[in-house]
Design a protein around this motif. Structure first.
Motif, short mmCIF file in Angstrom:
data_model
loop_
_atom_site.label_atom_id
_atom_site.label_comp_id
_atom_site.label_asym_id
_atom_site.label_seq_id
_atom_site.Cartn_x
_atom_site.Cartn_y
_atom_site.Cartn_z
N LYS A 45 -43.68 10.76 14.11
CA LYS A 45 -44.02 11.96 14.86
C LYS A 45 -45.52 12.05 15.13
O LYS A 45 -46.06 13.12 15.27
CB LYS A 45 -43.57 13.22 14.08
CG LYS A 45 -42.09 13.28 13.82
CD LYS A 45 -41.34 13.43 15.10
CE LYS A 45 -39.85 13.49 14.82
NZ LYS A 45 -39.05 13.50 15.99
N SER A 47 -48.76 12.32 17.05
CA SER A 47 -49.03 12.82 18.38
C SER A 47 -49.98 11.87 19.10
O SER A 47 -50.87 11.29 18.50
CB SER A 47 -49.62 14.23 18.31
OG SER A 47 -50.84 14.20 17.63
N LEU A 48 -49.75 11.74 20.40
CA LEU A 48 -50.57 10.86 21.22
C LEU A 48 -51.69 11.65 21.89
O LEU A 48 -51.50 12.79 22.30
CB LEU A 48 -49.71 10.23 22.32
CG LEU A 48 -48.59 9.31 21.88
CD1 LEU A 48 -47.77 8.88 23.09
CD2 LEU A 48 -49.14 8.10 21.18
N ARG A 49 -52.83 11.02 21.99
CA ARG A 49 -53.90 11.57 22.82
C ARG A 49 -53.57 11.15 24.25
O ARG A 49 -52.92 10.13 24.47
CB ARG A 49 -55.24 10.99 22.41
CG ARG A 49 -55.68 11.39 21.01
CD ARG A 49 -57.03 10.76 20.67
NE ARG A 49 -57.00 9.31 20.82
CZ ARG A 49 -56.93 8.45 19.82
NH1 ARG A 49 -56.88 8.88 18.58
NH2 ARG A 49 -56.90 7.15 20.03
N THR A 50 -54.01 11.91 25.21
CA THR A 50 -53.78 11.57 26.61
C THR A 50 -55.11 11.38 27.31
O THR A 50 -56.01 12.21 27.19
CB THR A 50 -52.97 12.67 27.32
OG1 THR A 50 -51.73 12.83 26.65
CG2 THR A 50 -52.70 12.31 28.77
N TYR A 123 -52.39 4.59 20.17
CA TYR A 123 -52.01 6.01 20.06
C TYR A 123 -52.59 6.88 21.17
O TYR A 123 -52.76 8.08 21.01
CB TYR A 123 -52.39 6.58 18.69
CG TYR A 123 -51.76 5.83 17.55
CD1 TYR A 123 -50.40 5.93 17.31
CD2 TYR A 123 -52.52 4.99 16.75
CE1 TYR A 123 -49.81 5.22 16.28
CE2 TYR A 123 -51.93 4.27 15.71
CZ TYR A 123 -50.58 4.40 15.48
OH TYR A 123 -49.99 3.69 14.48
#
Length: 181
Positions: A45, A47-50, A123
Motif C-alpha cells: 500500500k 503511496s506513489l508520488r506523481t 515509487y
C-alpha cells in the motif's frame, strides 16, 4: 493431585504449568503471524508520488487534420495488459499489448505493443499533464508515431489515447479521421 497421561504420572501443578506454557506459545505464534501479515499487507500500500510532465506541441493537437497528417497510426483497440516498462532518458514509458479492432490509418494487424509516455519508476508515477496510464480491458482510440529504427509504436500523450465509452463514440472517431483517407 496426580494424573496419568500417556502412561506418565504428572502432578496437577505440572499439568497446569504445561498447559499455560503451550497456551503462551500458541498466542505468541498467532501474534507473530498477525504482525507478519500486517507488514505484508501494508507494504503493498505504498503511496506513489506523481510527477507531471508539461508538453508543448508543434501542431494543434485539437485539429483532426493536423493530428491525422502528423501521425503514423490511428486505430481503435482494447488494451489487453501491461507487458513492460522501458526508460528513455530519465522518463519511463509503459508498454501495453493492444488488440486492434479497427484501423483508420497505418498498417497494423491483430495485436501490437504500444508505448505510452509515463509509468512508475522508483515509487514515482511520471505522466504527461492531463494524461492517465492506459487501463487493461478498456477500449481506446490510439494515435501516434512509429519509430522504424526501434520498431516501437508510441501513442501521443493526452490526445493520442482517448478512452472509448460506447459504439457511438467509436463511430464519432472513425467518422472524424476516415474522411482524411
Amino acid at each position: 493431585m496426580l494424573f496419568y497421561i500417556d502412561k506418565y504420572l504428572i502432578k496437577g501443578d505440572d499439568l497446569v504449568e504445561n498447559l499455560l506454557h503451550k497456551k503462551t506459545l500458541i498466542i505468541s505464534f498467532v501474534v507473530f503471524l498477525l504482525i507478519v501479515m500486517s507488514a505484508l499487507y501494508f507494504s503493498n500500500k505504498i503511496s506513489l508520488r506523481t510527477y507531471k510532465i508539461a508538453h508543448s506541441w508543434a501542431i494543434d493537437v485539437k485539429d483532426p487534420t493536423q493530428v491525422y497528417d502528423n501521425s503514423d497510426f490511428i486505430f481503435i483497440g482494447t488494451v489487453e495488459k501491461q507487458v513492460g516498462t522501458i526508460t528513455y532518458g530519465n522518463f519511463p514509458e509503459t508498454q501495453f499489448s493492444v488488440k486492434v479492432h479497427q484501423v483508420i490509418k497505418g498498417n497494423i494487424k491483430n495485436t501490437i505493443i504500444v508505448n505510452q509516455e509515463g509509468g512508475i519508476k522508483n515509487y514515482t508515477l511520471t505522466i504527461a499533464e492531463g494524461d492517465k496510464l492506459l487501463i487493461p480491458g478498456e477500449k481506446y482510440l490510439l494515435i501516434g508515431k512509429f519509430d522504424k529504427e526501434t520498431n516501437i509504436y508510441t501513442v501521443l500523450p493526452v490526445y493520442g489515447d482517448v478512452l472509448i465509452s460506447d459504439d457511438l463514440d467509436i463511430q464519432k472517431h472513425v467518422d472524424t479521421f476516415s474522411k482524411f483517407n
